[in-house]
Scaffold this active site. Structure first.
Site, PDB file in Angstrom:
ATOM      1  N   ASP A  53       0.817  -1.204   0.000  1.00 54.79           N
ATOM      2  CA  ASP A  53       0.000   0.000   0.000  1.00 54.79           C
ATOM      3  C   ASP A  53       0.855   1.259   0.000  1.00 54.79           C
ATOM      4  O   ASP A  53       2.078   1.212   0.180  1.00 54.79           O
ATOM      5  CB  ASP A  53      -0.928  -0.011   1.219  1.00 54.79           C
ATOM      6  CG  ASP A  53      -1.980  -1.101   1.120  1.00 54.79           C
ATOM      7  OD1 ASP A  53      -2.731  -1.103   0.137  1.00 54.79           O
ATOM      8  OD2 ASP A  53      -2.026  -1.953   2.025  1.00 54.79           O
ATOM      9  N   TYR A 111       7.428  -9.541   7.247  1.00 53.46           N
ATOM     10  CA  TYR A 111       7.303  -8.093   7.333  1.00 53.46           C
ATOM     11  C   TYR A 111       7.996  -7.622   8.609  1.00 53.46           C
ATOM     12  O   TYR A 111       8.047  -8.342   9.617  1.00 53.46           O
ATOM     13  CB  TYR A 111       5.838  -7.667   7.393  1.00 53.46           C
ATOM     14  CG  TYR A 111       5.111  -7.718   6.073  1.00 53.46           C
ATOM     15  CD1 TYR A 111       5.076  -6.611   5.221  1.00 53.46           C
ATOM     16  CD2 TYR A 111       4.448  -8.873   5.668  1.00 53.46           C
ATOM     17  CE1 TYR A 111       4.404  -6.653   4.011  1.00 53.46           C
ATOM     18  CE2 TYR A 111       3.771  -8.923   4.464  1.00 53.46           C
ATOM     19  CZ  TYR A 111       3.752  -7.806   3.636  1.00 53.46           C
ATOM     20  OH  TYR A 111       3.093  -7.860   2.442  1.00 53.46           O
TER      21      TYR A 111
END
Length: 285
Positions: A53, A111
Site C-alpha cells: 500500500d 514483514y
C-alpha cells in the site's frame, strides 16, 4: 521466438510512491518500474509477489516478467538500473526455475515494523519509524517493549485474523509463524512477523493494536478475544511509514535467489529503512 522468464528482486522506499499497483493517480512502483523496463528494452508488464500500500517500503519485492527473444536476465541486470529513480532499485534479475511464479509460488513472507519505544529517533530513521507519542490513540504513553513483545507473541498460530485486516481481504485461515520484537539500539525496536500470507493491513493492525493494548488504550481481554474468535474491536492501524516488506520466501526447488544472496543482497542500499543498525554492525565486521 519464445520469450524467456525472469525474476526480479527489487527494493523501494514507499514514501515516494502511491503504492505498488498502477493507478490513474501515480506515481506507483509498477508504473515507474514498467516505464523503466521499456527504456531498457523490455516492453512487458510485471507480476509482483504481492501489492504493497501507499507509503509501505520493500527490501525484497519479487516480480515475474517475460523477456524479449535473445534478451537475458544478465543483460537486464546491467541495462535496467540506469533508468530507475533513486527510491527504486534492482538487486538482481535472474532466470527462475521452471514453473516459477512470483505470487503463486511463494510459501511465505516476512514483514518488519519499526517503532521508537525509548530515547529519541534519529533524523535518518524518522521517516521510517512510528513514534508512539505522536499517535493520538496512544495518548502520549509509550508502552514498554516487554509488554509489546508479549502481546505480539499472542498472535502466533493459525486462525482467521478477520479482526485484524480489511473486509476486502479474503476471509480464510492464515498462519503467523512468529511475531517477535527486537531491540535495534537507541530505543528503536523492530517487530518481525513471519507467516504464510497476510491480509490487507494485517501487519499494521496487529502491531498497532498490540501497541494500543500495551499502552492501556484497549483491554487485553478484548485483544485476545479478537485473536481467538475474530470478534470486532476498535483496533489501531499503525501508520504505513514504519512497515517494510522484508522477504518473500519460496520452496527450495522454486527459489531464484540462493541463501547467501538473501543474506547479503547485492545493490541494496545500507541507508534506512533497508538495514537495521544491528545488521549494519554485522556486515561491517
Amino acid at each position: 521466438m519464445k520469450r524467456t522468464p525472469a525474476a526480479l528482486w527489487i527494493w523501494y522506499r514507499g514514501t515516494a510512491f502511491r503504492g505498488f499497483q498502477r493507478q490513474p493517480e501515480g506515481p506507483t512502483v509498477q508504473e515507474v518500474l514498467e516505464d523503466s523496463l521499456r527504456k531498457a528494452g523490455v516492453p512487458y508488464p510485471v507480476m509482483p509477489a504481492g501489492r504493497t500500500d501507499r507509503g509501505v517500503h520493500a527490501r525484497m519485492q519479487v516480480a515475474s516478467l517475460r523477456l524479449p527473444p535473445c534478451y537475458t536476465s544478465e543483460m537486464l541486470s546491467e541495462r535496467l538500473p540506469p533508468h530507475l529513480p533513486p527510491d527504486l532499485g534492482l538487486c538482481v534479475a535472474r532466470r527462475p526455475p521452471e514453473g516459477f511464479h512470483s505470487q503463486w509460488s511463494a510459501s511465505g513472507k516476512e514483514y518488519r515494523y519499526r517503532v521508537q519505544l525509548g530515547g529519541r529517533v534519529t533524523e535518518a530513521w524518522r521517516p521510517f519509524v512510528l513514534e508512539p507519542e505522536l499517535e493520538p490513540r496512544l495518548e502520549g504513553r509509550v508502552p514498554t517493549p516487554e509488554r509489546v513483545a508479549e502481546l505480539l507473541g499472542a498472535a502466533v498460530g493459525c486462525r482467521d485474523f478477520r479482526a485484524f485486516h480489511e473486509n476486502s481481504s479474503l476471509r480464510k485461515p492464515r498462519t503467523v509463524e512468529s511475531a517477535t520484537l527486537h531491540a535495534l539500539g537507541g530505543g528503536l525496536f523492530e517487530a518481525r512477523l513471519k507467516g504464510d500470507g497476510f491480509g490487507r493491513y494485517q501487519v499494521r493492525y496487529l502491531v498497532g493494536t498490540a501497541l494500543l493494548t500495551a499502552a492501556g488504550g484497549l483491554s487485553e481481554e478484548c485483544y485476545r478475544e479478537a485473536l481467538d474468535t475474530g470478534s470486532s474491536i476498535p483496533g489501531l492501524k499503525a501508520p504505513a511509514q514504519g512497515l517494510l516488506l522484508w522477504e518473500v520466501r519460496y520452496p527450495a526447488d522454486k527459489d531464484p535467489f540462493p541463501r547467501e544472496e538473501r543474506a547479503r543482497p547485492p545493490r541494496l542500499p545500507l541507508e534506512p529503512p533497508f538495514i537495521s543498525p544491528e545488521e549494519a554492525d554485522v556486515q561491517a565486521a
